[in-house]
Motif scaffolding. Structure first.
Motif, short mmCIF file in Angstrom:
data_model
loop_
_atom_site.label_atom_id
_atom_site.label_comp_id
_atom_site.label_asym_id
_atom_site.label_seq_id
_atom_site.Cartn_x
_atom_site.Cartn_y
_atom_site.Cartn_z
N UNK A 24 0.83 -1.23 0.00
CA UNK A 24 0.00 0.00 0.00
C UNK A 24 0.85 1.26 0.00
N UNK A 25 2.17 1.11 0.02
CA UNK A 25 3.04 2.27 -0.09
C UNK A 25 3.37 2.98 1.20
N UNK A 26 3.03 2.39 2.35
CA UNK A 26 3.34 3.03 3.63
C UNK A 26 4.81 2.88 4.00
N UNK A 27 5.36 1.72 3.69
CA UNK A 27 6.76 1.44 4.08
C UNK A 27 7.57 1.16 2.82
N UNK A 28 8.56 1.97 2.53
CA UNK A 28 9.37 1.74 1.32
C UNK A 28 10.01 0.35 1.35
N UNK A 29 10.05 -0.25 0.18
CA UNK A 29 10.64 -1.58 0.08
C UNK A 29 12.08 -1.45 -0.42
N UNK A 30 13.06 -1.88 0.40
CA UNK A 30 14.47 -1.68 0.00
C UNK A 30 14.88 -2.65 -1.10
N UNK A 31 15.99 -2.29 -1.74
CA UNK A 31 16.55 -3.18 -2.76
C UNK A 31 17.14 -4.42 -2.08
N UNK A 32 17.25 -5.48 -2.86
CA UNK A 32 17.86 -6.71 -2.33
C UNK A 32 19.38 -6.58 -2.35
N UNK A 33 20.01 -7.25 -1.37
CA UNK A 33 21.47 -7.22 -1.34
C UNK A 33 22.03 -8.31 -2.25
N UNK A 34 23.34 -8.50 -2.23
CA UNK A 34 23.99 -9.47 -3.11
C UNK A 34 23.52 -10.89 -2.86
#
Length: 249
Positions: A24-34
């Motif tokens: 729903x866009x409340x919490x930003x979703x971080x990029x995945x690490x290696x």
């Protein structure tokens, strides 16, 4: 850095809830690490705890999103407003709880506090709840039929409860509820009640109230019906004596 499971545990929510807030866009979703995992920093934990706390307090998700992006002063003012609304809801729920609790007895919903105090006083003197309920019903009927007499009846009732003999008769009548109508103990009780009525018959304005109460209690017990009938018969005999004397003269 935290995994999504560690982040969820920190805020006391499930992983599924975290993913919903991502959706729903409340919490930003971080990029995945290696290694292919999403890693979250301290700010994500703070934001998630804020989201969860506000959501638990009933704040709509759309407003939560605005609060997360508000300036500190705006956020603090909004929190003050939310707290005030929660206090109003708490007060409202407390009132609901009080009214729900009163449903068990019923008298506080319809009777003035002075009458409720009388009923509680009767309970304190040892009068059974059965008799108190009958008395309560009589007060309710009297209030509906003739509310103007209520203040005087309240004074009379309290005066009666101040009188040891009246209280003794109340308790004796209460105990006689389950007696057989032919029980000889009723004879003495009728004599005592008749003496009490003779002593108080000068209070003629109480007649309507006494008839109302008598009608209610006599419906509940054959023994009480016998008491009421006997007292009514004796009252008629006393009223007939002056008329008979007048005819003879």
């Amino acid at each position: 850095m935290l995994t999504i499971g560690q982040l969820a545990a920190t805020a006391g929510v499930t992983v599924r809830t975290v993913r919903h807030y991502h959706h729903v866009g409340l919490l930003p979703e971080p990029e995945r690490d290696a290694s292919g995992y999403r890693r979250y920093g301290a700010q994500a934990a703070v934001d998630l705890i804020r989201i969860r706390t506000l959501a638990d307090a009933g704040v709509p998700l759309a407003r939560i999103d605005a609060l997360l992006h508000a300036q500190p002063a705006q956020f603090a003012a909004a929190i003050t407003d939310i707290d005030a609304e929660l206090r109003r809801k708490i007060d409202q729920l407390a009132e609901y709880r009080r009214r729900i609790a009163e449903l068990a007895g019923g008298e506080r919903l319809v009777l003035p506090p002075e009458v409720v105090a009388i009923l509680d006083r009767m309970r304190g003197l040892g009068v059974s709840e059965r008799r108190v309920r009958l008395e309560r019903d009589s007060w309710i009927l009297m209030q509906a039929l003739d509310p103007q007499v209520m203040p005087q009846r309240i004074r009379d009732k309290n005066a009666g409860l101040d009188d040891p003999e009246t209280v003794r008769l109340y308790l004796a009548c209460d105990q006689s509820f389950d007696w057989d109508p032919s029980d000889p103990r009723l004879d003495q009780l009728i004599d005592d009640l008749d003496a009490w009525e003779t002593k108080h018959e000068r209070d003629g304005d109480r007649a309507g109230y006494l008839k109302l109460v008598s009608a209610r209690i006599s419906e509940a017990s054959p023994a009480w019906q016998r008491i009421v009938d006997a007292l009514a018969h004796r009252a008629e005999q006393r009223a007939e004596q002056p008329r008979a004397a007048g005819r003879e003269s």
